[in-house]
Design a protein around this motif. Structure first.
Motif, PDB file in Angstrom:
ATOM      1  N   LEU A 151      12.766   9.289  10.785  1.00  0.00           N
ATOM      2  CA  LEU A 151      12.715   8.941   9.364  1.00  0.00           C
ATOM      3  C   LEU A 151      11.926   9.994   8.600  1.00  0.00           C
ATOM      4  CD1 LEU A 151      12.950   6.784   6.957  1.00  0.00           C
ATOM      5  CD2 LEU A 151      10.688   6.075   7.719  1.00  0.00           C
ATOM      6  N   LEU A 152      10.748  10.327   9.093  1.00  0.00           N
ATOM      7  CA  LEU A 152       9.916  11.337   8.432  1.00  0.00           C
ATOM      8  C   LEU A 152      10.588  12.704   8.463  1.00  0.00           C
ATOM      9  CD1 LEU A 152       6.364  10.299   9.641  1.00  0.00           C
ATOM     10  CD2 LEU A 152       7.401   9.927   7.401  1.00  0.00           C
ATOM     11  N   ALA A 153      11.245  13.031   9.569  1.00  0.00           N
ATOM     12  CA  ALA A 153      11.959  14.303   9.660  1.00  0.00           C
ATOM     13  C   ALA A 153      13.068  14.356   8.619  1.00  0.00           C
ATOM     14  CB  ALA A 153      12.530  14.489  11.061  1.00  0.00           C
ATOM     15  N   HIS A 154      13.765  13.248   8.443  1.00  0.00           N
ATOM     16  CA  HIS A 154      14.830  13.188   7.439  1.00  0.00           C
ATOM     17  C   HIS A 154      14.267  13.459   6.040  1.00  0.00           C
ATOM     18  CE1 HIS A 154      18.320  11.820   5.186  1.00  0.00           C
ATOM     19  NE2 HIS A 154      17.472  11.115   4.463  1.00  0.00           N
ATOM     20  N   PHE A 155      13.191  12.784   5.712  1.00  0.00           N
ATOM     21  CA  PHE A 155      12.617  12.966   4.376  1.00  0.00           C
ATOM     22  C   PHE A 155      12.033  14.358   4.186  1.00  0.00           C
ATOM     23  CE2 PHE A 155      12.916   8.357   4.004  1.00  0.00           C
ATOM     24  CZ  PHE A 155      13.421   8.273   2.722  1.00  0.00           C
ATOM     25  N   SER A 156      11.458  14.908   5.229  1.00  0.00           N
ATOM     26  CA  SER A 156      10.886  16.250   5.072  1.00  0.00           C
ATOM     27  C   SER A 156      11.986  17.291   4.902  1.00  0.00           C
ATOM     28  CB  SER A 156       9.993  16.602   6.265  1.00  0.00           C
ATOM     29  OG  SER A 156      10.767  16.776   7.434  1.00  0.00           O
ATOM     30  N   THR A 157      13.169  17.014   5.421  1.00  0.00           N
ATOM     31  CA  THR A 157      14.300  17.943   5.311  1.00  0.00           C
ATOM     32  C   THR A 157      15.092  17.742   4.022  1.00  0.00           C
ATOM     33  OG1 THR A 157      14.506  17.943   7.714  1.00  0.00           O
ATOM     34  CG2 THR A 157      16.394  18.745   6.480  1.00  0.00           C
ATOM     35  N   HIS A 158      15.264  16.484   3.611  1.00  0.00           N
ATOM     36  CA  HIS A 158      16.165  16.177   2.505  1.00  0.00           C
ATOM     37  C   HIS A 158      15.472  15.796   1.198  1.00  0.00           C
ATOM     38  CE1 HIS A 158      18.683  15.695   6.102  1.00  0.00           C
ATOM     39  NE2 HIS A 158      19.632  16.181   5.331  1.00  0.00           N
ATOM     40  N   SER A 194       5.554  15.870  -1.888  1.00  0.00           N
ATOM     41  CA  SER A 194       4.472  16.472  -2.667  1.00  0.00           C
ATOM     42  C   SER A 194       3.294  16.780  -1.748  1.00  0.00           C
ATOM     43  CB  SER A 194       4.028  15.515  -3.773  1.00  0.00           C
ATOM     44  OG  SER A 194       3.378  14.392  -3.209  1.00  0.00           O
ATOM     45  N   LYS A 195       2.373  17.574  -2.244  1.00  0.00           N
ATOM     46  CA  LYS A 195       1.154  17.857  -1.478  1.00  0.00           C
ATOM     47  C   LYS A 195       0.393  16.566  -1.208  1.00  0.00           C
ATOM     48  CE  LYS A 195       0.587  22.618  -2.861  1.00  0.00           C
ATOM     49  NZ  LYS A 195      -0.271  23.662  -3.365  1.00  0.00           N
ATOM     50  N   ARG A 196       0.426  15.674  -2.175  1.00  0.00           N
ATOM     51  CA  ARG A 196      -0.245  14.384  -2.012  1.00  0.00           C
ATOM     52  C   ARG A 196       0.417  13.577  -0.890  1.00  0.00           C
ATOM     53  NH1 ARG A 196      -0.865   9.571  -6.484  1.00  0.00           N
ATOM     54  NH2 ARG A 196      -1.888   8.124  -5.099  1.00  0.00           N
ATOM     55  N   ALA A 225      -0.606  15.063   2.392  1.00  0.00           N
ATOM     56  CA  ALA A 225      -2.005  14.742   2.693  1.00  0.00           C
ATOM     57  C   ALA A 225      -2.135  13.283   3.147  1.00  0.00           C
ATOM     58  CB  ALA A 225      -2.881  14.998   1.464  1.00  0.00           C
ATOM     59  N   GLU A 226      -1.408  12.363   2.499  1.00  0.00           N
ATOM     60  CA  GLU A 226      -1.462  10.958   2.887  1.00  0.00           C
ATOM     61  C   GLU A 226      -0.878  10.752   4.287  1.00  0.00           C
ATOM     62  OE1 GLU A 226       0.449   8.713  -0.221  1.00  0.00           O
ATOM     63  OE2 GLU A 226      -1.197   9.054  -1.626  1.00  0.00           O
ATOM     64  N   LEU A 227       0.201  11.463   4.594  1.00  0.00           N
ATOM     65  CA  LEU A 227       0.793  11.366   5.935  1.00  0.00           C
ATOM     66  C   LEU A 227      -0.168  11.905   6.996  1.00  0.00           C
ATOM     67  CD1 LEU A 227       4.485  12.378   5.155  1.00  0.00           C
ATOM     68  CD2 LEU A 227       3.681  10.149   5.983  1.00  0.00           C
ATOM     69  N   ARG A 228      -0.818  13.035   6.699  1.00  0.00           N
ATOM     70  CA  ARG A 228      -1.795  13.592   7.651  1.00  0.00           C
ATOM     71  C   ARG A 228      -2.937  12.610   7.896  1.00  0.00           C
ATOM     72  NH1 ARG A 228      -1.187  19.248   5.321  1.00  0.00           N
ATOM     73  NH2 ARG A 228       0.091  20.242   6.892  1.00  0.00           N
ATOM     74  N   ALA A 229      -3.445  12.030   6.812  1.00  0.00           N
ATOM     75  CA  ALA A 229      -4.544  11.070   6.938  1.00  0.00           C
ATOM     76  C   ALA A 229      -4.102   9.856   7.745  1.00  0.00           C
ATOM     77  CB  ALA A 229      -5.038  10.648   5.554  1.00  0.00           C
ATOM     78  N   LEU A 230      -2.893   9.398   7.526  1.00  0.00           N
ATOM     79  CA  LEU A 230      -2.374   8.258   8.268  1.00  0.00           C
ATOM     80  C   LEU A 230      -2.234   8.586   9.753  1.00  0.00           C
ATOM     81  CD1 LEU A 230      -1.216   5.399   8.250  1.00  0.00           C
ATOM     82  CD2 LEU A 230       0.992   6.374   7.650  1.00  0.00           C
ATOM     83  N   ILE A 231      -1.694   9.748  10.058  1.00  0.00           N
ATOM     84  CA  ILE A 231      -1.544  10.169  11.456  1.00  0.00           C
ATOM     85  C   ILE A 231      -2.914  10.316  12.115  1.00  0.00           C
ATOM     86  CG2 ILE A 231      -0.813  12.089  12.943  1.00  0.00           C
ATOM     87  CD1 ILE A 231       1.613  12.365  10.989  1.00  0.00           C
ATOM     88  N   ASP A 232      -3.880  10.899  11.400  1.00  0.00           N
ATOM     89  CA  ASP A 232      -5.238  11.031  11.931  1.00  0.00           C
ATOM     90  C   ASP A 232      -5.855   9.662  12.223  1.00  0.00           C
ATOM     91  OD1 ASP A 232      -5.036  13.784  11.782  1.00  0.00           O
ATOM     92  OD2 ASP A 232      -6.246  13.958   9.934  1.00  0.00           O
ATOM     93  N   ALA A 233      -5.638   8.709  11.314  1.00  0.00           N
ATOM     94  CA  ALA A 233      -6.175   7.355  11.508  1.00  0.00           C
ATOM     95  C   ALA A 233      -5.524   6.673  12.709  1.00  0.00           C
ATOM     96  CB  ALA A 233      -5.965   6.517  10.233  1.00  0.00           C
TER      97      ALA A 233
END
Length: 128
Positions: free
Chosen positions: A98-105, A109-111, A114-122
């Motif tokens: 799902l995330l790969a699809h959205f990152s490709t299509h 935003s930078k925000r 950043a939110e995805l990185r924070a979520l993955i870190d958590a």
């Protein structure tokens, strides 16, 4: 929680959104609120309310000559069910595609990133 065999339709979710915003509401109040965003007839909205009653997503309580409706299904329960159904149906139950699809299509935003990185870190910290 609502059964997977009887999911909330898009139209029913609009009725639910009105109730999640403020409840209890009479059918007249629901009709008025939906009249601002749809061109549905009163009978259509009453049919949707009856379907939601049948799915145990809302309750109706007699108040004099009218009924007051309130949600039994929370927005969070609905979001969880809808998210799970989308993942299962479209992405084989996996979040990464799902995330790969959205990152490709889609433009993230930078925000968003950043939110995805924070979520993955958590998530990573929680699993340690």
């Amino acid at each position: 929680m609502i059964s997977n065999a009887r999911p909330i339709t898009d139209a029913e979710s609009q009725v639910m959104a009105v109730l999640w915003q403020h409840a209890p509401r009479s059918s007249e109040e629901i009709v008025a609120a939906l009249g601002e965003t749809t061109d549905w007839h009163e009978k259509t909205i009453r049919t949707l309310l009856n379907r939601l009653l049948g799915k145990a997503a809302v309750s109706a309580e007699r108040d004099g000559r009218r009924y007051l409706y309130r949600p039994l299904l929370t927005r969070e329960q609905w979001q969880s069910s809808e998210s799970r159904n989308l993942l299962d149906r479209v992405f084989g139950g996996r979040v990464a595609p799902l995330l790969a699809h959205f990152s490709t299509h889609e433009k993230l935003s930078k925000r968003d990133i950043a939110e995805l990185r924070a979520l993955i870190d958590a998530i990573d910290a929680k699993e340690r």
